[in-house]
Structure formats: C-alpha cells, structure tokens
Write an enzyme that holds these catalytic residues in place. Structure first.
Site, PDB file in Angstrom:
ATOM      1  N   TYR A 193       0.830  -1.203   0.000  1.00  0.00           N
ATOM      2  CA  TYR A 193       0.000   0.000   0.000  1.00  0.00           C
ATOM      3  C   TYR A 193       0.859   1.245   0.000  1.00  0.00           C
ATOM      4  O   TYR A 193       2.074   1.178   0.182  1.00  0.00           O
ATOM      5  CB  TYR A 193      -0.977  -0.007   1.184  1.00  0.00           C
ATOM      6  CG  TYR A 193      -0.353   0.294   2.540  1.00  0.00           C
ATOM      7  CD1 TYR A 193       0.498  -0.610   3.165  1.00  0.00           C
ATOM      8  CD2 TYR A 193      -0.624   1.489   3.198  1.00  0.00           C
ATOM      9  CE1 TYR A 193       1.049  -0.329   4.404  1.00  0.00           C
ATOM     10  CE2 TYR A 193      -0.077   1.780   4.438  1.00  0.00           C
ATOM     11  CZ  TYR A 193       0.763   0.869   5.039  1.00  0.00           C
ATOM     12  OH  TYR A 193       1.308   1.149   6.254  1.00  0.00           O
ATOM     13  N   LYS A 230       6.477  -2.048   1.829  1.00  0.00           N
ATOM     14  CA  LYS A 230       5.314  -1.475   2.518  1.00  0.00           C
ATOM     15  C   LYS A 230       4.114  -2.417   2.349  1.00  0.00           C
ATOM     16  O   LYS A 230       3.211  -2.165   1.554  1.00  0.00           O
ATOM     17  CB  LYS A 230       5.024  -0.074   1.988  1.00  0.00           C
ATOM     18  CG  LYS A 230       4.102   0.739   2.900  1.00  0.00           C
ATOM     19  CD  LYS A 230       4.133   2.208   2.530  1.00  0.00           C
ATOM     20  CE  LYS A 230       3.045   3.023   3.168  1.00  0.00           C
ATOM     21  NZ  LYS A 230       3.174   3.194   4.609  1.00  0.00           N
ATOM     22  N   GLU A 237      11.902   2.131  14.415  1.00  0.00           N
ATOM     23  CA  GLU A 237      11.030   3.227  13.956  1.00  0.00           C
ATOM     24  C   GLU A 237       9.754   3.207  14.767  1.00  0.00           C
ATOM     25  O   GLU A 237       9.558   2.346  15.632  1.00  0.00           O
ATOM     26  CB  GLU A 237      10.740   3.084  12.456  1.00  0.00           C
ATOM     27  CG  GLU A 237      10.055   1.782  12.099  1.00  0.00           C
ATOM     28  CD  GLU A 237       9.962   1.519  10.594  1.00  0.00           C
ATOM     29  OE1 GLU A 237       9.852   2.474   9.805  1.00  0.00           O
ATOM     30  OE2 GLU A 237       9.985   0.338  10.224  1.00  0.00           O
ATOM     31  N   LEU A 283      11.023   0.983   7.210  1.00  0.00           N
ATOM     32  CA  LEU A 283      10.445   1.479   5.968  1.00  0.00           C
ATOM     33  C   LEU A 283      11.227   2.720   5.535  1.00  0.00           C
ATOM     34  O   LEU A 283      11.545   3.571   6.362  1.00  0.00           O
ATOM     35  CB  LEU A 283       8.967   1.839   6.164  1.00  0.00           C
ATOM     36  CG  LEU A 283       8.283   2.205   4.851  1.00  0.00           C
ATOM     37  CD1 LEU A 283       8.073   0.965   3.988  1.00  0.00           C
ATOM     38  CD2 LEU A 283       6.963   2.906   5.094  1.00  0.00           C
TER      39      LEU A 283
HETATM   40  N1  PLP Z   1       7.646   3.632   9.022  1.00  0.00           N
HETATM   41  C1  PLP Z   1       6.522   2.902   9.040  1.00  0.00           C
HETATM   42  C2  PLP Z   1       6.532   1.581   9.736  1.00  0.00           C
HETATM   43  C3  PLP Z   1       5.352   3.375   8.416  1.00  0.00           C
HETATM   44  O1  PLP Z   1       4.227   2.637   8.427  1.00  0.00           O
HETATM   45  C4  PLP Z   1       5.390   4.640   7.780  1.00  0.00           C
HETATM   46  C5  PLP Z   1       4.204   5.187   7.102  1.00  0.00           C
HETATM   47  O2  PLP Z   1       3.147   4.585   7.067  1.00  0.00           O
HETATM   48  C6  PLP Z   1       6.576   5.378   7.800  1.00  0.00           C
HETATM   49  C7  PLP Z   1       7.697   4.837   8.417  1.00  0.00           C
HETATM   50  C8  PLP Z   1       6.674   6.723   7.149  1.00  0.00           C
HETATM   51  O3  PLP Z   1       6.720   6.615   5.741  1.00  0.00           O
HETATM   52  P1  PLP Z   1       6.217   7.779   4.796  1.00  0.00           P
HETATM   53  O4  PLP Z   1       6.974   9.007   5.195  1.00  0.00           O
HETATM   54  O5  PLP Z   1       6.548   7.328   3.444  1.00  0.00           O
HETATM   55  O6  PLP Z   1       4.743   7.934   5.065  1.00  0.00           O
END
Ligand code: PLP
Length: 285
Positions: A32, A149, A181, A205
């Site tokens: 997603y 993701k 994270e 991520l």
């Molecule tokens: N880390 C995780 C586990 C996430 O689920 C997300 C966003 O959903 C992020 C980091 C941040 O990613 P982004 O800046 O691309 O939204």
C-alpha cells in the site's frame, strides 16, 4: 458517502467489493501507499509511486494495468470527494485466483487495485494539534522485510494498542537495543543540534517523508547522522520527533514517561515541519 476506486471503476463505497479469495484478505499478500493532500494537491506523489513499484517488484506482484494512470486516479478521487486536506490510500494485492493456495497464481490473475480518500481538515496546520506525542518503547516483533510497505499491519496495530493501554499516543519499536522506527512513522532524536535517525536497511520502511525531511535539513545546514540510537539516548535527547506522510514532522515530547528536553515541542522539529510544509507544497501536484 465516498466514491472509491476498485479495479478500474469509481463506485459509491458501499457498492465496492473485493473477493473473499483475494490474497490480500487471505495472506496479507499486498502492498500500500498513503499520499497526503494539501490544498487539493498531492504531496510527494512521485516518491510514493516509486516506492509502490519497488514494493511490488520485491514481492513479484505484477504491476497493475492501472499503474500509468495512478496520478489521474488519485486526482479524480480528490476531485470527486472534494478533498482539500486529507489522504489518499492505495492498496494493490496479488489478486483473486478463485481459491486458497500458498503458491502464487499465474499471470492470468490480475492484481487488485483499491483506492479511497480520507478527509482530514487541519492536516497541514503549521503546528500539529496538542503539545506533541508521548511514546512508549516496545520490542520490534515484525517480520524482516520492513522496507517493503506490505499490508501486514497487525503488529503495528498491536503496538498502537499497547501505547493506548499505557496512556501514550504511539510506540517506538526496539530491536537489538536500538530504536527501529515508530509503528507508522520514522523516529528521530536531536542532541546538541545533531539530528539522528536510523540508517536505511531492511529493518525500517524507507519513508518518503524521511527522505524529503533529511534533504531539507541538510540544505538548511543542519547536521544529520543516519545511525541507530538506543532508548536511553532518546530519553536523554534535547528533542525527538517522527515523520510520515500523515503526520509530516510531529514532535515527540515524552518517551516511556520521561519528558524529552523541556517536555514541549522543540525548535528543530518545529522548524523542520515548517520547511517541509513550505517546500513540499511547492512541488505538490
Ligand atoms: N515507518 C513505518 C513503519 C510506516 O508505516 C510509515 C508510514 O506509514 C513510515 C515509516 C513513514 O513513511 P512515509 O513518510 O513514506 O509515510
């Protein structure tokens, strides 16, 4: 009532359906993206599209036939649902082979594509609501490919429930003594003016917001260190914050019940939020 998009069709949300044999439902076999909308425009769309393609590639899920039209589909949903500030959620699964089988189906099974919007008035306010987030630390018990993701969001959901039970807003996950994270965001601390966030690997991520914020920070002559940090280091930091497409840059004011710095949003996080909002609005499409 929203208009949503499913496999080539724009439909009222209660008429949109996906098969019970869809592999997203049976195996969490899908990926997603979430793209924010400010002033009716998409923030960092190209970054999200690039990561979507990478996630699909890493899992050998075919690119859906719609891949070239995703910008247009996002824009059409924003228009149809009159989204000024909000989010567009996109999910692609390996599709519906018509039965349950661990083995991936062949090319005749097309990916399932679903998009929907969420209206979030106030999303882009200069300072987020509240006095900053309170987070707890929890063990990181996710699988090993967190760089993809996927829609396997059960452990992050459990983490948010653990935070709620502890009276906190969110959780930071810890593995081998270091913060990976947040449950749905990337985690940062600031100490003596240096911004520290975990380096990229399969352990986290690769946040699209993270990439932009680090670029803007460096352009503004701020010092960035991409490395792991411990919860102890975090609790002793001057500031902490998180980034994601849904929160942009949001200060963290407490970790495991201990105030960070002065216990209020810090100047680096506040400044980075301003810069991020200003700069990303310039390239919004
Ligand atoms: N880390 C995780 C586990 C996430 O689920 C997300 C966003 O959903 C992020 C980091 C941040 O990613 P982004 O800046 O691309 O939204």
């Amino acid at each position: 009532m929203r208009t949503v998009y499913v496999n080539g069709q724009y439909l009222p949300e209660q008429e949109a359906t996906v098969s019970i044999f869809d592999r997203g439902f049976l195996f969490a076999d899908g990926v997603y993206e979430v793209t924010s909308v400010l002033g009716g425009k998409l923030i960092d769309f190209e970054g999200h599209l690039a990561r979507l393609k990478r996630s699909l590639g890493e899992l050998d899920i075919a690119e859906p036939a719609d891949i070239g039209n995703l910008l247009e589909i996002h824009r059409e949903l924003v228009r149809l649902n009159e989204i000024d500030e909000g989010l567009v959620y996109l999910q692609v699964t390996r599709g519906d082979p018509g039965d349950r089988d661990f083995i991936y189906p062949g090319a005749e099974t097309e990916p399932t594509v679903v998009l929907f919007t969420q209206s979030k008035p106030g999303l882009g306010s200069a300072q987020p609501a509240g006095a900053g987030l309170r987070v707890i630390t929890i063990p990181d018990e996710r699988w090993g490919r967190r760089d993809i993701k996927t829609v396997q969001l059960l452990y992050p959901s459990m983490g948010k429930m653990m935070a709620k039970a502890a009276g906190a807003d969110d959780a930071w996950m810890v593995e081998d003594g270091q913060v990976t994270e947040g449950t749905s965001n990337n985690a940062y601390i600031v100490k003596d003016g240096v911004i520290v966030t975990r380096h990229l690997s399969n352990d986290i991520l690769h946040g699209i917001t993270r990439a932009a914020v680090l670029r803007f920070a460096r352009e503004a002559q701020m010092v960035v260190e991409e490395r792991g940090f411990t919860p102890e280091e975090a609790r002793a930091a001057d500031e902490a914050f998180v980034t994601s497409a849904t929160t942009f840059v949001t200060p963290v004011v407490e970790i495991d019940g201990q105030a960070i710095g002065t216990g209020v949003p810090g100047p680096v996080a506040r400044r980075l939020r301003e810069i991020y909002l200003d700069e990303s609005l310039k390239t919004a499409i």
